[in-house]
Write a protein that holds these residues in place. Structure first.
Motif, PDB file in Angstrom:
ATOM      1  N   ALA A 150       0.814  -1.222   0.000  1.00  0.00           N
ATOM      2  CA  ALA A 150       0.000   0.000   0.000  1.00  0.00           C
ATOM      3  C   ALA A 150       0.844   1.267   0.000  1.00  0.00           C
ATOM      4  N   GLY A 151       1.953   1.236  -0.725  1.00  0.00           N
ATOM      5  CA  GLY A 151       2.778   2.424  -0.859  1.00  0.00           C
ATOM      6  C   GLY A 151       2.379   3.245  -2.072  1.00  0.00           C
ATOM      7  N   PRO A 152       3.006   4.398  -2.269  1.00  0.00           N
ATOM      8  CA  PRO A 152       2.692   5.234  -3.431  1.00  0.00           C
ATOM      9  C   PRO A 152       3.237   4.619  -4.716  1.00  0.00           C
ATOM     10  N   THR A 153       2.664   5.002  -5.828  1.00  0.00           N
ATOM     11  CA  THR A 153       3.143   4.518  -7.124  1.00  0.00           C
ATOM     12  C   THR A 153       3.830   5.650  -7.874  1.00  0.00           C
ATOM     13  N   THR A 154       4.731   6.304  -7.199  1.00  0.00           N
ATOM     14  CA  THR A 154       5.493   7.404  -7.781  1.00  0.00           C
ATOM     15  C   THR A 154       6.947   6.988  -7.948  1.00  0.00           C
ATOM     16  N   GLU A 155       7.572   7.463  -9.004  1.00  0.00           N
ATOM     17  CA  GLU A 155       8.975   7.146  -9.240  1.00  0.00           C
ATOM     18  C   GLU A 155       9.816   7.595  -8.048  1.00  0.00           C
ATOM     19  N   GLY A 156      10.770   6.758  -7.681  1.00  0.00           N
ATOM     20  CA  GLY A 156      11.673   7.098  -6.587  1.00  0.00           C
ATOM     21  C   GLY A 156      11.138   6.781  -5.205  1.00  0.00           C
ATOM     22  N   ALA A 157       9.937   6.198  -5.116  1.00  0.00           N
ATOM     23  CA  ALA A 157       9.383   5.876  -3.793  1.00  0.00           C
ATOM     24  C   ALA A 157      10.283   4.896  -3.047  1.00  0.00           C
ATOM     25  N   LEU A 158      11.036   4.071  -3.806  1.00  0.00           N
ATOM     26  CA  LEU A 158      11.910   3.106  -3.135  1.00  0.00           C
ATOM     27  C   LEU A 158      12.974   3.794  -2.299  1.00  0.00           C
ATOM     28  N   ILE A 159      13.357   5.019  -2.658  1.00  0.00           N
ATOM     29  CA  ILE A 159      14.345   5.751  -1.851  1.00  0.00           C
ATOM     30  C   ILE A 159      13.780   6.027  -0.464  1.00  0.00           C
ATOM     31  N   GLN A 160      12.473   6.269  -0.402  1.00  0.00           N
ATOM     32  CA  GLN A 160      11.837   6.489   0.899  1.00  0.00           C
ATOM     33  C   GLN A 160      11.893   5.230   1.759  1.00  0.00           C
ATOM     34  N   VAL A 161      11.903   4.062   1.126  1.00  0.00           N
ATOM     35  CA  VAL A 161      12.049   2.812   1.882  1.00  0.00           C
ATOM     36  C   VAL A 161      13.412   2.788   2.565  1.00  0.00           C
ATOM     37  N   GLN A 164      14.004   4.971   5.641  1.00  0.00           N
ATOM     38  CA  GLN A 164      13.435   4.557   6.919  1.00  0.00           C
ATOM     39  C   GLN A 164      14.479   3.991   7.872  1.00  0.00           C
ATOM     40  N   PHE A 165      15.610   3.541   7.347  1.00  0.00           N
ATOM     41  CA  PHE A 165      16.599   2.914   8.232  1.00  0.00           C
ATOM     42  C   PHE A 165      18.047   3.263   7.893  1.00  0.00           C
ATOM     43  N   GLY A 166      18.307   3.857   6.734  1.00  0.00           N
ATOM     44  CA  GLY A 166      19.713   4.080   6.385  1.00  0.00           C
ATOM     45  C   GLY A 166      19.857   4.904   5.127  1.00  0.00           C
ATOM     46  N   TYR A 167      20.752   4.456   4.255  1.00  0.00           N
ATOM     47  CA  TYR A 167      21.123   5.237   3.091  1.00  0.00           C
ATOM     48  C   TYR A 167      21.236   4.336   1.863  1.00  0.00           C
ATOM     49  N   VAL A 168      20.956   4.924   0.717  1.00  0.00           N
ATOM     50  CA  VAL A 168      21.136   4.218  -0.545  1.00  0.00           C
ATOM     51  C   VAL A 168      22.625   4.057  -0.822  1.00  0.00           C
ATOM     52  N   GLN A 211      18.956  -5.317  -0.872  1.00  0.00           N
ATOM     53  CA  GLN A 211      18.384  -4.871  -2.132  1.00  0.00           C
ATOM     54  C   GLN A 211      16.910  -4.575  -1.930  1.00  0.00           C
ATOM     55  N   ILE A 212      16.455  -3.444  -2.485  1.00  0.00           N
ATOM     56  CA  ILE A 212      15.051  -3.055  -2.448  1.00  0.00           C
ATOM     57  C   ILE A 212      14.519  -3.082  -3.866  1.00  0.00           C
ATOM     58  N   LEU A 213      13.404  -3.740  -4.086  1.00  0.00           N
ATOM     59  CA  LEU A 213      12.711  -3.739  -5.377  1.00  0.00           C
ATOM     60  C   LEU A 213      11.302  -3.194  -5.156  1.00  0.00           C
ATOM     61  N   TYR A 214      10.938  -2.202  -5.952  1.00  0.00           N
ATOM     62  CA  TYR A 214       9.674  -1.476  -5.767  1.00  0.00           C
ATOM     63  C   TYR A 214       8.877  -1.537  -7.060  1.00  0.00           C
ATOM     64  N   CYS A 215       7.608  -1.937  -6.968  1.00  0.00           N
ATOM     65  CA  CYS A 215       6.755  -2.116  -8.143  1.00  0.00           C
ATOM     66  C   CYS A 215       5.952  -0.850  -8.425  1.00  0.00           C
ATOM     67  N   LEU A 216       6.069  -0.375  -9.660  1.00  0.00           N
ATOM     68  CA  LEU A 216       5.272   0.753 -10.123  1.00  0.00           C
ATOM     69  C   LEU A 216       4.182   0.320 -11.093  1.00  0.00           C
ATOM     70  N   GLU A 217       4.454  -0.684 -11.929  1.00  0.00           N
ATOM     71  CA  GLU A 217       3.466  -1.245 -12.836  1.00  0.00           C
ATOM     72  C   GLU A 217       3.696  -2.749 -12.927  1.00  0.00           C
ATOM     73  N   ASN A 218       2.605  -3.516 -13.054  1.00  0.00           N
ATOM     74  CA  ASN A 218       2.782  -4.964 -13.196  1.00  0.00           C
ATOM     75  C   ASN A 218       1.515  -5.592 -13.756  1.00  0.00           C
ATOM     76  N   SER A 219       1.255  -5.319 -15.041  1.00  0.00           N
ATOM     77  CA  SER A 219       0.084  -5.902 -15.692  1.00  0.00           C
ATOM     78  C   SER A 219       0.461  -7.021 -16.653  1.00  0.00           C
ATOM     79  N   ALA A 220       1.765  -7.337 -16.752  1.00  0.00           N
ATOM     80  CA  ALA A 220       2.219  -8.415 -17.637  1.00  0.00           C
ATOM     81  C   ALA A 220       1.852  -9.774 -17.044  1.00  0.00           C
ATOM     82  N   GLU A 221       1.730 -10.763 -17.913  1.00  0.00           N
ATOM     83  CA  GLU A 221       1.490 -12.127 -17.451  1.00  0.00           C
ATOM     84  C   GLU A 221       2.787 -12.696 -16.902  1.00  0.00           C
TER      85      GLU A 221
END
Length: 379
Positions: A150-161, A164-168, A211-221
């Motif tokens: 339930a996070g935002p679907t904006t580019e760069g949101a993974l940086i906010q992850v 929360q605890f450290g640095y990229v 490693q952090i992986l963040y989904c912005l779109e995922n309509s592929a099969e």
């Protein structure tokens, strides 16, 4: 039973009996080096103010006594008296049985297989609640992975992850990288092909540990993510083939990446990494980045490859993997020194867009320790 202390006649060590464990011995030089007074440790940050050379080589215990759950020790020849809480000594005791098996695990680690479901935490709760954040980070520390939903679907949101605890951790792939189909990609991750479970960047020293992986779109099969506990794989190999476990942990493999101009990364580390006292501390496994193995003796190479094949078969075993499909606004973190991640192939229909970045585990563990200390103080 009240605590008591006995000083050896030589003065080189003492024996503490606290009533909660077997007698514990402490050397004079260890006690002096770990003195808690403000001449030895800086008030506030606790950093040591003395060097080993500042401690007399003939340091010994002149006297020791116990009162009110505190051990008081006077050191000669300095004639310096220092107090130690009994609880602190018990927590830091080193006079213990060290006969752990090769590949032992830290007590806060729980291994798992495909029967586990992915631990999942709410984006807003983690952002706003210290207890939710602590639980999220504790799950990553214990299991090596966790999802955020339930996070935002904006580019760069993974940086906010990561924030929360450290640095990229920035690499040659940039501060973050795109995971989507490309024409003439520099890395197979940027295609629709399925990928064997692997750890990322084994060609680096040190590897990015998260490693952090963040989904912005995922309509592929297809395109489901799969995670595999490398520590459980190593446990399984040790049980089934201890000689193979010893080979993969005893000899370095080689890894290499030379995919873009100006980048040539190489490392030489074992696939199963142990600390000097035999603790299982890391997994490096990536068939795409393996360089020729040249450090294994000729008469052990075939056995090494057999163990490598066996390890790979466990990693590929469907019963070992936890699978899930990320929806837009969802992300997951893996401990890249432990948990392997994979991806099922996906079709060209629809779209699949993830963003990824790296961070380091020391920041996560530091934040977790602070939050846990705050919780204990509140209780």
């Amino acid at each position: 039973m009240s605590s008591s202390v006995h000083v050896d006649a030589s003065g080189t060590f003492l024996t503490l009996v606290d009533g909660t464990s077997r007698p514990l011995r402490f050397h004079a030089v260890w006690l002096r080096d770990n003195a808690l007074d403000d001449q030895t440790r800086a008030p506030g940050n606790g950093q040591r103010l003395i060097t080993i050379g500042d401690i007399p080589a003939d340091t010994r215990i002149a006297t020791a006594s116990v009162a009110a759950e505190t051990l008081s020790v006077t050191f000669a020849p300095e004639d310096k008296t220092v107090a130690f809480p009994i609880s602190w000594l018990v927590n830091n005791a080193y006079d213990r049985d060290k006969t752990a098996p090769l590949g032992w695990l830290a007590g806060n680690v729980t291994t798992w297989d495909g029967a586990r479901t992915a631990p999942s935490f709410d984006w807003t709760a983690v952002q706003s609640s210290s207890s939710a954040k602590r639980d999220w980070l504790a799950a990553i520390a214990e299991l090596g992975f966790a999802k955020l939903t339930a996070g935002p679907t904006t580019e760069g949101a993974l940086i906010q992850v990561a924030d929360q605890f450290g640095y990229v951790r920035e690499t040659n792939y940039g501060r973050h990288f795109e995971v989507r189909t490309e024409v003439n990609p520099t890395n197979l991750a940027y295609t629709g092909l399925g990928l064997q479970a692997h750890t990322d960047n084994p060609y680096r020293d040190p590897v990015p540990s998260l490693q952090i992986l963040y989904c912005l779109e995922n309509s592929a099969e297809g395109g489901e993510s799969i995670v595999v506990d490398g520590f459980r794989v190593a446990e399984r190999l040790r049980a089934d083939n201890p000689e193979g476990f010893a080979l993969l942990s005893g000899y370095p493999a080689r890894f290499e990446y030379k995919g873009t101009d100006g980048v040539w990364l190489r490392s030489r580390r074992p696939m199963i990494e142990l600390s000097p006292d035999g603790q299982l501390i890391g997994i490096r496994f990536n068939n795409r980045s393996s360089a020729p193995f040249v450090d294994i003796p000729f008469d052990q190479m075939e056995a090494y490859y057999a163990a490598y094949r066996q390890m790979g078969s466990y990693i590929d075993d469907p019963d070992m993997g936890v699978a899930f499909k990320l929806e837009p606004g969802e992300s997951f973190i893996v401990d890249n020194t432990r948990v392997l991640h994979a991806r099922k192939g996906y079709s060209g229909a629809g779209s699949r867009w993830l963003q990824g970045c790296y961070a380091d585990k020391d920041g996560l563990l530091s934040t977790l320790a602070v939050l846990s200390e705050f919780k204990e103080a509140a209780e």
